[in-house]
Design a protein around this motif. Sequence first.
Motif, PDB file in Angstrom:
ATOM      1  N   PHE A  16       0.822  -1.201   0.000  1.00 31.18           N
ATOM      2  CA  PHE A  16       0.000   0.000   0.000  1.00 31.18           C
ATOM      3  C   PHE A  16       0.866   1.266   0.000  1.00 31.18           C
ATOM      4  N   LEU A  17       1.902   1.278   0.834  1.00 28.45           N
ATOM      5  CA  LEU A  17       2.762   2.462   0.925  1.00 28.45           C
ATOM      6  C   LEU A  17       3.405   2.795  -0.414  1.00 28.45           C
ATOM      7  N   VAL A  32       5.408   8.478  -0.126  1.00 31.50           N
ATOM      8  CA  VAL A  32       6.242   7.793   0.869  1.00 31.50           C
ATOM      9  C   VAL A  32       7.589   7.462   0.232  1.00 31.50           C
ATOM     10  N   GLU A  33       8.625   8.119   0.721  1.00 34.21           N
ATOM     11  CA  GLU A  33       9.962   7.927   0.160  1.00 34.21           C
ATOM     12  C   GLU A  33      10.604   6.645   0.654  1.00 34.21           C
ATOM     13  N   GLY A  34      10.355   6.300   1.913  1.00 29.49           N
ATOM     14  CA  GLY A  34      11.016   5.121   2.463  1.00 29.49           C
ATOM     15  C   GLY A  34      10.596   4.880   3.892  1.00 29.49           C
ATOM     16  N   ILE A  35      11.427   4.128   4.597  1.00 25.87           N
ATOM     17  CA  ILE A  35      11.090   3.756   5.962  1.00 25.87           C
ATOM     18  C   ILE A  35      12.356   3.681   6.813  1.00 25.87           C
ATOM     19  N   PHE A  36      12.294   4.284   7.991  1.00 22.24           N
ATOM     20  CA  PHE A  36      13.337   4.136   8.994  1.00 22.24           C
ATOM     21  C   PHE A  36      12.898   3.042   9.958  1.00 22.24           C
ATOM     22  N   ALA A  55      10.369  -4.591  -1.002  1.00 23.20           N
ATOM     23  CA  ALA A  55      10.246  -3.229  -0.473  1.00 23.20           C
ATOM     24  C   ALA A  55       9.726  -2.257  -1.519  1.00 23.20           C
ATOM     25  N   GLY A  56       9.663  -2.689  -2.784  1.00 26.15           N
ATOM     26  CA  GLY A  56       9.249  -1.774  -3.835  1.00 26.15           C
ATOM     27  C   GLY A  56      10.240  -0.642  -3.975  1.00 26.15           C
ATOM     28  N   HIS A  57       9.731   0.580  -4.131  1.00 26.69           N
ATOM     29  CA  HIS A  57      10.632   1.732  -4.281  1.00 26.69           C
ATOM     30  C   HIS A  57      11.078   2.304  -2.948  1.00 26.69           C
TER      31      HIS A  57
END
Length: 637
Positions: A16-17, A32-36, A55-57
């Motif tokens: 979804f993100l 959403v650029e990414g995840i910490f 993780a996709g992009h």
Amino acid sequence: MGNKIRLTTAQALIKFLNQQYISVDGKETPFVEGIFTVFGHGNVLGIGQALEQDAGHLKIFQGKNEQGMAHAAIAYSKEKLRQKIYAVSSSSGPGSANLVTAAGTALANNIPILLLPADTFATRQPDPVLQQVEQEYSAAVTTNDALKPVSRYWDRVTRPEQLMSSLIRAFEVLTDPAQGGPATVCICQDTEGEAYDYEEAFFQKRVHYMDRREPSERELEAAAELIRSSKKPLILVGGGAKYSEARDELIAFSEAYDIPLVETQAGKSTVEYTFANNLGGMGITGTLAANKAAREADLIIGIGTRYTDFATSSKTAFDFDRTRFLNINVSRMQTYKLDAVSVVADAKRALIALHNRLEGYRSEFGSSIATLKEEWNAERARLAEVTFNRDNFVPEIKNHFDQQTLNEYADALQTELPQTNALIAINDAVDKDSIVVSAAGSLPGDLQRLWNPEAPNTYHLEYGYSCMGYEVSGALGIKLAHPEREVYSMVGDGSFLMLHSELITAIQYKQKINIMLFDNSGFGCINNLQMDHGGGTFFCEFRNTDHQILNIDYAKIAEAYGAKVYRANTVEEIKAAVADAKQHDGCTLIDMKVLPKTMSDGYDSWWHVGVAEVSEKESIRKAHAHKEKMLENSKSY
């Protein structure tokens, strides 16, 4: 019903993100650029597995402290003008608790960030699990409930299908300019791994439109009439003006009608200081020019501001007997403050619409704008040349420390460097498109007064929450947003000790940040506060049990992490260190020992703080009496 795809809750989350986009002024980009993340009990086997699988992009960064990595995400979103975010995933229990401070920071600053703290078991079968708290009055309470008061949106997902409605609501909040803030979606750790047949339509590209709200005809008529009836209107530029990208409109409006600009911490550098009508920061940490203009003004035009106590000098900055207020803000709540005429609209759109209705109007500030600015520039030049004298040195704040104590600091820290000199020297030495970040202590005051941005959007202060420890983490987020620019973290020794874990993350991922560490061996700002209100110096200096001043070699700490370090205790050494650091492609730290009580003082401003009404000390009784007198000329709503 359409086609379905079987995924775990965590896999559905990541999918979804990847499909969330935002549209601003017709430009569409991924939101959403990414995840910490710091993986641990509760998220490594769920969200961790989903990211490892696909993780996709999304870019993934391994943080070192949950608060620190969330602060980096906040800074990134702020630099992207709230149009792009990082998500933050933590383990359950203490990992989630570490997000509370960061959530408060995001909420106070109206910055969107998606927090994904793991939660306890939905089934409760193994309760109490590792890192789970227990309350006798309810088995439903978990650590994550602590995030409720500091989240704009909060939900707990106990079933895989709940994820869909929860995320849609979260992203509605995250992409709303009026509600922007932290959205917290807690997912039970067993639920993260449970599978469900999700409809494929849920994962289709979803575009969130951040449309600019137009002012109504009624609002424009009222605003134009108010401005025309005023003689000396003053524009207070807040963070909302920056997020609206209203620089050009502010300059055109100010020039056309001879209306000076003053700034909040969040609004500073929306318009660069080199613009003739920009008088700098207003309020407790403001310039003399801005605060004098506020006293003269009969109309304050607040654009995208919350009117915090620092900007308004605890509501004493204005003459309430004759000064009126016009507030332009996307938040209706904010427009109601100070009994203002309310314009609920995007700053850029409102300025454009108002501009066309004021033809022929000119304020009466006239040449006094230039006079006020020249007077302040002369004061700034004086502060750049303050020198330390062992026999007769008058500090820039108050002469709280006697000469013997000041000399003791000079000997212990082996320095004679005033803080104002150091800061202005750095301002002169860095590239003009560099970005400076700070958050707490005395540095925000010096920065708002003395740091002169020559390029727009190069000043980043977290002063909604003034959270110690944001400075280094925030620098990492800014660098991720602007990889081509130099980023300078202005941090005191107190804040550095609070939190600097993401310096390691910056080094690890080759994201160059420059830490400018001002070491006066103590919590200098709060020491000023207690002494300025009649108290002594009590547990704010860094002294050992023998009452000796601590001299900590912070450069060695950063060097051990892998940063290039410098020790600079003179203006010449600072300029040389900055010049050399520009040539280095990795993280740097410049350790500067500065004398206490050498920061800039308040200019025609007052701060309402709690002062003891009863005390054995005459100095504290006088401070309380002064507080009561100041409140007579203030406003309470």
